[in-house]
Design an enzyme around this catalytic site. Structure first.
Site, PDB file in Angstrom:
ATOM      1  N   LYS A  83       2.116   8.406   0.735  1.00  0.00           N
ATOM      2  CA  LYS A  83       3.223   9.264   0.279  1.00  0.00           C
ATOM      3  C   LYS A  83       2.964   9.780  -1.137  1.00  0.00           C
ATOM      4  CE  LYS A  83       6.317   5.999   0.812  1.00  0.00           C
ATOM      5  NZ  LYS A  83       5.449   4.884   1.245  1.00  0.00           N
ATOM      6  N   ARG A 133      15.589   4.971   1.673  1.00  0.00           N
ATOM      7  CA  ARG A 133      14.880   3.858   2.302  1.00  0.00           C
ATOM      8  C   ARG A 133      15.804   3.028   3.180  1.00  0.00           C
ATOM      9  NH1 ARG A 133      10.419   3.226  -1.511  1.00  0.00           N
ATOM     10  NH2 ARG A 133       9.079   1.514  -0.904  1.00  0.00           N
ATOM     11  N   ARG A 161      -5.841  -0.304  -3.655  1.00  0.00           N
ATOM     12  CA  ARG A 161      -5.301   0.746  -4.544  1.00  0.00           C
ATOM     13  C   ARG A 161      -5.398   0.319  -6.012  1.00  0.00           C
ATOM     14  NH1 ARG A 161       0.556   2.879  -3.546  1.00  0.00           N
ATOM     15  NH2 ARG A 161       1.002   0.647  -3.516  1.00  0.00           N
ATOM     16  N   ARG A 213      -1.507  -2.580  -9.099  1.00  0.00           N
ATOM     17  CA  ARG A 213      -0.075  -2.803  -9.253  1.00  0.00           C
ATOM     18  C   ARG A 213       0.250  -4.252  -8.943  1.00  0.00           C
ATOM     19  NH1 ARG A 213       3.050   1.921  -5.949  1.00  0.00           N
ATOM     20  NH2 ARG A 213       4.175   0.145  -5.089  1.00  0.00           N
ATOM     21  N   ARG A 245       6.460  -6.278   2.178  1.00  0.00           N
ATOM     22  CA  ARG A 245       6.973  -4.906   2.061  1.00  0.00           C
ATOM     23  C   ARG A 245       6.964  -4.202   3.419  1.00  0.00           C
ATOM     24  NH1 ARG A 245       3.056  -3.188  -2.525  1.00  0.00           N
ATOM     25  NH2 ARG A 245       3.735  -1.069  -2.068  1.00  0.00           N
TER      26      ARG A 245
END
Ligand code: AP5
Length: 222
Positions: free
Chosen positions: A13, A88, A127, A160, A171
């Site tokens: 996203k 969400r 990531r 992160r 998640r």
């Protein structure tokens, strides 16, 4: 364009939003980025969000709704916006509808980026993000030219805190439990565009351009 990007953690996203907003000339409204900025500046809201985010859970609807409503009051959103990571929950979707109804500016598209679950875990654990400008990298798919340094601004590129495998699984669980219901919600309104997010970043960008083509209004080709 007044659009929402929907999809599980790691679907792409943020990566795709950064590209699409350049083409469409609208602001990128990422609730994850807003919350991380609030954390970094140590505001009471940021402190409230910290523990929730570090556990991979959702920040309370009222907190995020207020952030987005405030952001949508700013004049740069008048001609359009791209929401990434919001709504969400069904309650957030209803709150967004109320805000947009007051402005007489309904959504023009909701893009669902679909990616196989194991690929999501590999994407998120690999990531790396720039701590300064937010640019997103991947250790294998798109590393910075110099390890640990952002190509765009020279900032530090780090993992992160919520990007470890255990938290990614949590998640994903939260996504299935709370967010996936939005697929039916927006599907029923005729707004939903499904995009296969398993291809390369360029291929997915192409599919999203098509899905958000300006003539798309209210779920129908005009
Ligand atoms: P948020 O920051 O929104 O995280 P997320 O939704 O979990 O999404 P991600 O940022 O993890 O993934 P992405 O889909 O943007 O993928 P990306 O493009 O980076 O939210 C974080 C937290 O904030 C939440 O857990 C929650 O606590 C809180 N929060 C935020 N919004 C909230 C809300 N509305 N309500 C309540 N709480 C909220 O890509 C991932 C990686 O894959 C990158 O390395 C990228 O380079 C790579 N990649 C991307 N596309 C491809 C491709 N096509 N091929 C190969 N690699 C790719």
């Amino acid at each position: 364009m007044r659009a929402v990007f929907l999809g599980p953690p790691g679907a792409g996203k943020g990566t795709q939003a950064k590209r699409l907003v350049q083409v469409r000339g609208v602001p990128h409204l990422s609730t994850g980025d807003m919350l991380r900025a609030a954390r970094a500046s140590g505001t009471p809201l940021g402190e409230q969000a910290r523990a929730v985010m570090d556990a991979g859970e959702l920040v309370p609807d009222a907190v995020v709704d207020a952030l987005v409503e405030e952001r949508l009051r700013q004049p740069d959103t008048r001609d359009g916006f791209l929401l990434d990571g919001y709504p969400r929950t069904i309650n957030q979707a209803l709150a967004l509808s109320r805000v947009l109804a007051k402005r007489l500016t309904p959504l023009t598209a909701v893009v669902l980026i679909e990616v196989d679950e194991e690929a999501l875990v590999a994407r998120i654990t690999g990531r790396r993000s720039c701590t300064q400008c937010g640019a997103v990298y991947h250790v294998k798919a798109s590393p910075p030219a110099i390890e640990g340094i952002c190509d765009l601004c020279g900032g530090r590129v780090e993992q992160r805190v919520d990007d470890n495998e255990a938290l990614v699984r949590e998640r994903l669980r939260v996504y299935h439990e709370s967010t996936e219901a939005l697929v039916d919600h927006y599907g029923a309104q005729g707004h939903l565009r499904r995009v296969n997010g398993n291809g390369s970043i360029d291929e997915v960008a192409e599919a999203i351009l098509e899905a958000t083509a300006p003539e798309d209004v209210g779920g129908e080709r005009a």
